[in-house]
Design a protein around this motif. Structure first.
Motif, PDB file in Angstrom:
ATOM      1  N   ASN A  43      -6.674  -3.603   1.339  1.00 22.27           N
ATOM      2  CA  ASN A  43      -7.148  -3.639   2.696  1.00 22.27           C
ATOM      3  C   ASN A  43      -8.454  -4.665   2.640  1.00 22.27           C
ATOM      4  O   ASN A  43      -8.868  -5.267   3.606  1.00 22.27           O
ATOM      5  N   THR A  44      -9.269  -4.620   1.466  1.00 20.52           N
ATOM      6  CA  THR A  44     -10.551  -5.388   1.298  1.00 20.52           C
ATOM      7  C   THR A  44     -10.073  -6.745   1.448  1.00 20.52           C
ATOM      8  O   THR A  44     -10.766  -7.641   2.186  1.00 20.52           O
ATOM      9  N   ASN A 101      -1.511   4.854  -3.680  1.00 22.98           N
ATOM     10  CA  ASN A 101      -2.865   5.051  -4.296  1.00 22.98           C
ATOM     11  C   ASN A 101      -4.043   4.727  -3.367  1.00 22.98           C
ATOM     12  O   ASN A 101      -3.962   3.523  -2.981  1.00 22.98           O
ATOM     13  N   LEU A 102      -4.909   5.372  -3.209  1.00 18.75           N
ATOM     14  CA  LEU A 102      -5.994   5.276  -2.066  1.00 18.75           C
ATOM     15  C   LEU A 102      -6.892   4.214  -2.633  1.00 18.75           C
ATOM     16  O   LEU A 102      -7.222   3.406  -1.894  1.00 18.75           O
ATOM     17  N   GLU A 103      -7.175   4.161  -4.067  1.00 19.34           N
ATOM     18  CA  GLU A 103      -8.037   2.973  -4.521  1.00 19.34           C
ATOM     19  C   GLU A 103      -7.374   1.800  -4.458  1.00 19.34           C
ATOM     20  O   GLU A 103      -8.062   0.580  -3.928  1.00 19.34           O
ATOM     21  N   LYS A 104      -6.269   1.627  -4.750  1.00 17.58           N
ATOM     22  CA  LYS A 104      -5.458   0.359  -4.733  1.00 17.58           C
ATOM     23  C   LYS A 104      -5.309  -0.075  -3.108  1.00 17.58           C
ATOM     24  O   LYS A 104      -5.383  -1.390  -2.892  1.00 17.58           O
ATOM     25  N   ALA A 105      -4.842   0.943  -2.185  1.00 14.80           N
ATOM     26  CA  ALA A 105      -4.645   0.501  -0.825  1.00 14.80           C
ATOM     27  C   ALA A 105      -6.018   0.082  -0.318  1.00 14.80           C
ATOM     28  O   ALA A 105      -6.133  -0.860   0.383  1.00 14.80           O
ATOM     29  N   PHE A 106      -7.324   0.702  -0.827  1.00 16.08           N
ATOM     30  CA  PHE A 106      -8.470  -0.119  -0.333  1.00 16.08           C
ATOM     31  C   PHE A 106      -8.719  -1.268  -0.844  1.00 16.08           C
ATOM     32  O   PHE A 106      -9.189  -2.225  -0.012  1.00 16.08           O
ATOM     33  N   TYR A 107      -8.453  -1.719  -1.943  1.00 15.91           N
ATOM     34  CA  TYR A 107      -8.618  -2.919  -2.566  1.00 15.91           C
ATOM     35  C   TYR A 107      -7.748  -3.979  -1.794  1.00 15.91           C
ATOM     36  O   TYR A 107      -8.383  -4.908  -1.506  1.00 15.91           O
ATOM     37  N   MET A 137       0.987  -1.248  -0.081  1.00 22.78           N
ATOM     38  CA  MET A 137       0.063  -0.021   0.115  1.00 22.78           C
ATOM     39  C   MET A 137       0.738   1.151  -0.101  1.00 22.78           C
ATOM     40  O   MET A 137       0.569   2.308  -0.735  1.00 22.78           O
ATOM     41  N   LYS A 192     -21.816  -3.026   8.481  1.00 26.98           N
ATOM     42  CA  LYS A 192     -21.386  -1.838   8.097  1.00 26.98           C
ATOM     43  C   LYS A 192     -22.101  -0.522   8.706  1.00 26.98           C
ATOM     44  O   LYS A 192     -23.061  -0.601   8.714  1.00 26.98           O
TER      45      LYS A 192
END
Length: 91
Positions: free
Chosen positions: A43-44, A35-41, A30, A91
């Protein structure tokens, strides 16, 4: 003097070290990608690793202790694990 390590304990240790290595590697990835989008992916995807490691290590321990722990306590432990997993996905 030589210490004999139980197979169940060794399996739990290996699984936890592997799980931790995956977590640290994902964190470094990460950071590298920045990259926030890739880091989020990433993390998911990690959301699968933690609960899986928890379930498997607990199962290994329970199978190793099955003759020493009452059935009601085993049911309580699995209920607690189930609640942890459910709460982590709400959530």
């Amino acid at each position: 003097m030589m210490t004999i390590i139980e197979k169940s304990v060794l399996a739990m240790v290996i699984l936890r070290v592997l799980s931790g290595s995956i977590e640290v590697s994902a964190g470094l990835l990460m950071l590298k990608l920045n990259n926030l989008e890739k880091a989020f992916y990433i993390n998911t995807m990690l959301a699968l690793v933690g609960p899986t490691a928890l379930i498997v290590t607990t199962a290994i321990a329970l199978f190793g202790l099955a003759d020493k722990i009452p059935v009601t306590r085993i049911i309580c432990l699995f209920t607690g694990i189930t609640l942890i997993i459910i709460s982590s996905h709400i959530k």
